[in-house]
Write an enzyme that holds these catalytic residues in place. Structure first.
Site, mmCIF file in Angstrom:
data_model
loop_
_atom_site.group_PDB
_atom_site.id
_atom_site.type_symbol
_atom_site.label_atom_id
_atom_site.label_comp_id
_atom_site.label_asym_id
_atom_site.label_seq_id
_atom_site.Cartn_x
_atom_site.Cartn_y
_atom_site.Cartn_z
ATOM 1 N N GLY A 46 0.877 -1.218 0.127
ATOM 2 C CA GLY A 46 -0.071 0.004 0.083
ATOM 3 C C GLY A 46 0.964 1.393 -0.015
ATOM 4 O O GLY A 46 2.031 0.977 0.233
ATOM 5 N N GLN A 51 3.077 9.889 1.452
ATOM 6 C CA GLN A 51 4.295 9.154 1.631
ATOM 7 C C GLN A 51 5.331 9.592 0.087
ATOM 8 O O GLN A 51 6.563 9.427 0.184
ATOM 9 C CB GLN A 51 4.280 7.521 1.479
ATOM 10 C CG GLN A 51 3.688 7.155 2.710
ATOM 11 C CD GLN A 51 3.855 5.502 2.641
ATOM 12 O OE1 GLN A 51 2.724 5.141 2.607
ATOM 13 N NE2 GLN A 51 4.758 4.873 3.186
ATOM 14 N N CYS A 89 6.759 -0.279 7.013
ATOM 15 C CA CYS A 89 6.318 0.808 6.198
ATOM 16 C C CYS A 89 7.166 1.325 5.520
ATOM 17 O O CYS A 89 8.365 1.399 5.923
ATOM 18 C CB CYS A 89 5.743 1.883 7.427
ATOM 19 S SG CYS A 89 5.484 3.543 6.812
ATOM 20 N N LEU A 90 6.981 1.547 4.254
ATOM 21 C CA LEU A 90 7.825 1.990 3.408
ATOM 22 C C LEU A 90 8.645 3.158 3.815
ATOM 23 O O LEU A 90 9.859 3.634 3.271
ATOM 24 C CB LEU A 90 7.433 2.292 1.881
ATOM 25 C CG LEU A 90 6.651 1.111 1.212
ATOM 26 C CD1 LEU A 90 5.907 1.369 0.028
ATOM 27 C CD2 LEU A 90 7.612 0.110 0.986
ATOM 28 N N HIS A 131 -3.542 0.883 7.916
ATOM 29 C CA HIS A 131 -2.397 1.588 8.158
ATOM 30 C C HIS A 131 -2.225 2.811 7.202
ATOM 31 O O HIS A 131 -1.906 3.885 7.429
ATOM 32 C CB HIS A 131 -1.385 0.626 7.451
ATOM 33 C CG HIS A 131 -0.197 0.755 7.335
ATOM 34 N ND1 HIS A 131 0.992 0.191 8.020
ATOM 35 C CD2 HIS A 131 0.700 1.709 6.713
ATOM 36 C CE1 HIS A 131 2.184 0.765 7.758
ATOM 37 N NE2 HIS A 131 1.931 1.656 6.914
ATOM 38 N N GLU A 132 -3.066 2.617 5.914
ATOM 39 C CA GLU A 132 -2.914 3.864 5.069
ATOM 40 C C GLU A 132 -3.721 4.945 5.189
ATOM 41 O O GLU A 132 -3.408 6.112 5.102
ATOM 42 C CB GLU A 132 -3.573 3.149 3.460
ATOM 43 C CG GLU A 132 -2.663 2.150 2.971
ATOM 44 C CD GLU A 132 -1.095 2.207 2.928
ATOM 45 O OE1 GLU A 132 -0.650 3.597 3.114
ATOM 46 O OE2 GLU A 132 -0.299 1.105 3.090
ATOM 47 N N HIS A 135 -2.051 6.915 7.749
ATOM 48 C CA HIS A 135 -1.033 7.850 7.266
ATOM 49 C C HIS A 135 -1.749 9.141 6.646
ATOM 50 O O HIS A 135 -1.063 10.547 6.697
ATOM 51 C CB HIS A 135 -0.679 7.349 5.749
ATOM 52 C CG HIS A 135 0.723 6.813 6.044
ATOM 53 N ND1 HIS A 135 1.893 6.824 6.405
ATOM 54 C CD2 HIS A 135 1.060 5.148 5.455
ATOM 55 C CE1 HIS A 135 2.921 5.921 6.551
ATOM 56 N NE2 HIS A 135 2.369 4.623 5.821
#
Ligand code: ZN
Length: 196
Positions: A46, A51, A89-90, A131-132, A135
């Site tokens: 995702g 991000q 997480c990226l 999670h997204e 963000h």
């Protein structure tokens, strides 16, 4: 389309509540296409617009063969939790911790053309949506850790040279994230493609 640079923890955009999308024009379509390409490039599960440095309420996802994007997502959550799973997480390369998440979620929002979208999911899909959406509210998964996990995460982040990480090329990142975040399942965690 273009592969976008992924912002790393410490970047204020990751701690800013993203704005509602009101313009469903070609710029939004391009953002979604670029985010999808970027997510695939890093083998992520995702990706949220902050991000990639864009403070808008948009995320893309790719879990267990289900892929897409949601604009202006609103979540409905079950009260019960699912079994903890390790998330990465990226934007926080190299770390993974088990995160408590609701078992089920229903996300309501729009697609890039402004059409209404509603998706329900459990397990990894529900985890990804949570999670997204976090963000988009400036929340990172480490904020949801408790006790020793939280201490360990904060210690690891303090000790990491993320400025150097942020300076690397996307290609280098793809390799490091892929291995540390379970791009191929290494951290197990976030389904098969992972890290979000
Ligand atoms: Zn993330």
């Amino acid at each position: 389309m273009a592969i976008l640079n992924i912002r790393i923890i410490g970047d204020p955009v990751l701690r800013t509540r993203a704005e509602e999308v009101t313009d469903f024009g070609p710029e939004l379509a391009k953002l979604v296409a670029d985010m999808e390409e970027t997510m695939e490039d890093v083998d992520g599960a995702g990706l949220a617009a902050p991000q990639v440095g864009v403070s808008l309420r948009v995320f893309t996802y790719r879990i267990d063969g289900q892929a897409g994007h949601i604009v202006n997502p609103v979540l409905e959550l079950s009260e019960d939790l699912q079994p903890d799973q390790v998330e990465g997480c990226l934007s926080i390369p190299g770390l993974g911790f088990p995160v408590p998440r609701a078992r089920w979620t229903k996300v309501s929002g729009q697609d890039k053309s402004g059409n209404p979208v509603v998706i329900e999911g459990e397990g990894m899909l529900a985890r990804c949506f949570q999670h997204e959406t976090d963000h988009l509210d400036g929340i990172l998964y480490i904020d949801r850790l408790k006790g020793e996990d939280r201490k360990a995460a904060l210690r690891a982040i303090r000790n990491s040279d993320y400025d150097a990480v942020a300076g690397r090329t996307t290609a280098e990142r793809a390799r490091s994230v892929g291995s540390s975040f379970g791009g191929t399942g290494a951290v197990g965690s976030f389904g098969q493609p992972t890290g979000a």
